[in-house]
Design an enzyme around this catalytic site. Structure first.
Site, mmCIF file in Angstrom:
data_model
loop_
_atom_site.group_PDB
_atom_site.id
_atom_site.type_symbol
_atom_site.label_atom_id
_atom_site.label_comp_id
_atom_site.label_asym_id
_atom_site.label_seq_id
_atom_site.Cartn_x
_atom_site.Cartn_y
_atom_site.Cartn_z
ATOM 1 N N ASP A 216 42.107 35.096 58.028
ATOM 2 C CA ASP A 216 41.280 35.479 58.652
ATOM 3 C C ASP A 216 40.294 36.535 57.996
ATOM 4 O OD1 ASP A 216 40.068 37.192 60.605
ATOM 5 O OD2 ASP A 216 42.031 38.095 61.632
ATOM 6 N N ASN B 109 33.236 28.622 56.502
ATOM 7 C CA ASN B 109 32.554 28.279 57.869
ATOM 8 C C ASN B 109 33.326 29.309 58.673
ATOM 9 O OD1 ASN B 109 31.725 26.497 59.886
ATOM 10 N ND2 ASN B 109 33.738 26.390 60.579
ATOM 11 N N TYR C 191 23.806 38.461 64.857
ATOM 12 C CA TYR C 191 24.521 37.297 64.042
ATOM 13 C C TYR C 191 23.385 36.960 63.049
ATOM 14 C CZ TYR C 191 25.625 32.352 63.474
ATOM 15 O OH TYR C 191 25.574 30.821 62.777
ATOM 16 N N LYS D 228 23.854 36.930 58.712
ATOM 17 C CA LYS D 228 23.445 35.934 58.194
ATOM 18 C C LYS D 228 22.572 35.969 56.884
ATOM 19 C CE LYS D 228 26.591 32.679 59.786
ATOM 20 N NZ LYS D 228 27.457 32.203 59.299
ATOM 21 N N VAL E 65 24.309 22.576 66.347
ATOM 22 C CA VAL E 65 25.198 21.740 66.652
ATOM 23 C C VAL E 65 25.932 21.970 68.113
ATOM 24 C CG1 VAL E 65 27.314 20.933 65.572
ATOM 25 C CG2 VAL E 65 25.792 21.756 64.315
ATOM 26 N N THR F 44 28.878 22.640 69.603
ATOM 27 C CA THR F 44 30.176 23.319 69.325
ATOM 28 C C THR F 44 30.611 23.933 70.616
ATOM 29 O OG1 THR F 44 29.428 25.210 68.233
ATOM 30 C CG2 THR F 44 29.912 23.156 66.619
#
Length: 272
Positions: free
Chosen positions: A58, A86, A167, A171, A200, A202
C-alpha cells in the site's frame, strides 16, 4: 527470464500489466495490491497463470511496502529487473466543483492536496527506496513511474486544462522525484523514467449518472483533448495502453539518454 513488480495491480492498467507480462511463462510477475485475497481471486478467475504472485503493498503504508520488498526478495532470489509504479490517489471535490480548485472548505482543500502528495509522491519514493537493493542486483535495472499528461505545464497553460488539479500537481512532483532518482543512480546503470499511459478507459462509472455540472466539465475536457489532438476518438483500452507503454520501456535505456525523462505511451511528448 525477467522479474517484474507492478505496484497498484488490482485493476485497470496495473492488472493489464499482470496479464501481458505473465504471458511469457519464464517471467516472474509480482503484483502489489491493498486487497490480497480479492486480487488473488481475480487473477485466478481472469488470468490463471502460476507465474503471477500477489503481495500486499500500500503506497500509504511504509511498513506494508517494506514487507512487500522482503517478500519479493524471497520470490525472486534477492533481485529484481523491473519496478513499475502504477496506481494513484485521484482527488475529486464534492458538489458542483468536482474537477476544479475550489473545495468546499479550506480543510477539504488541504486534505485532498496532502492525500494526493502522500500517495502519489511520498508513497512512490518509499517504494523506490525499499526496492532499490533488489533493482541494483537485477539485470534490466529499470524503474518506471506511470505518470500523466496532466503534469505537462505547457499542455495545461496552452489549452486551459483545469481538470483534477491535486492529481496533476502531485504528478508533477512525482516526475521531479523520478528525475532526482535518475540523477543519483544513472551512473550505476539504473534507468528511472516517467511514462504517461495516454487517455485510458479504466473507469467503471456510468457518465450518464454524473451530476449535470460534472457532465459539462467532462464534455469540456473531451473538447480540449480533441482540440489538442484532432485525431482523438476517445479513450484507448488498458490492453492497448499497456502494450504501447511496455514497448517504450523495452526501448528505453540510460545509454540512450532516457534517464529521468517524462514521455507518453508513444515515447514522445505527444500525450494523446
Amino acid at each position: 527470464m525477467s522479474s517484474y513488480v507492478v505496484a497498484g495491480a488490482s485493476r485497470g492498467i496495473g492488472f493489464e500489466f499482470l496479464r501481458q507480462l505473465s504471458a511469457d511463462p519464464a517471467n516472474v510477475v509480482i503484483g502489489l495490491v491493498r486487497d490480497k485475497a480479492g486480487s488473488e481471486k481475480k487473477v485466478a478467475a481472469e488470468i490463471g497463470r502460476s507465474n503471477i504472485h500477489i503481495v500486499t503493498g500500500d503506497f500509504d503504508s511504509y511498513e506494508s511496502l517494506k514487507k512487500a520488498a522482503e517478500e519479493t526478495s524471497k520470490i525472486t532470489g534477492g533481485k529484481l529487473d523491473y519496478l513499475i509504479a502504477n496506481g494513484a490517489f485521484l482527488s475529486y471535490w464534492s458538489g458542483t466543483k468536482t474537477f476544479g480548485m475550489m473545495a468546499e472548505t479550506p480543510e477539504q482543500l488541504e486534505e485532498h492536496m496532502l492525500n494526493s502528495f502522500k500517495t502519489n509522491v511520498v508513497g512512490i519514493v518509499h517504494l523506490y527506496n525499499l526496492f532499490l537493493p533488489l533493482i541494483k542486483k537485477g539485470n534490466a535495472k529499470k524503474v518506471i513511474a506511470i505518470s500523466s499528461g496532466h503534469a505537462d505545464i505547457d499542455l495545461v497553460t496552452e489549452y486551459d486544462l483545469d481538470v483534477s488539479p491535486p492529481y496533476a500537481i502531485s504528478k508533477i512532483g512525482l516526475n521531479l522525484a523520478v528525475a532526482k532518482f535518475s540523477a543519483e543512480y544513472k551512473s550505476e546503470g539504473i534507468l528511472f523514467m516517467s511514462i504517461s499511459p495516454g487517455v485510458v478507459d479504466t473507469s467503471q462509472q456510468d457518465m450518464s449518472q454524473l451530476p449535470e455540472a460534472d457532465k459539462k466539465q467532462f464534455e469540456k475536457t473531451i473538447g480540449i483533448f480533441m482540440k489538442y489532438a484532432p485525431h482523438f476518438k476517445g479513450p484507448i483500452s488498458p490492453e492497448e495502453s499497456v502494450r504501447m507503454v511496455t514497448d517504450v520501456i523495452n526501448k528505453a535505456s540510460v545509454e540512450r539518454g532516457d534517464g529521468g525523462s517524462f514521455v507518453s505511451h508513444l515515447g514522445t511528448k505527444q500525450w494523446i
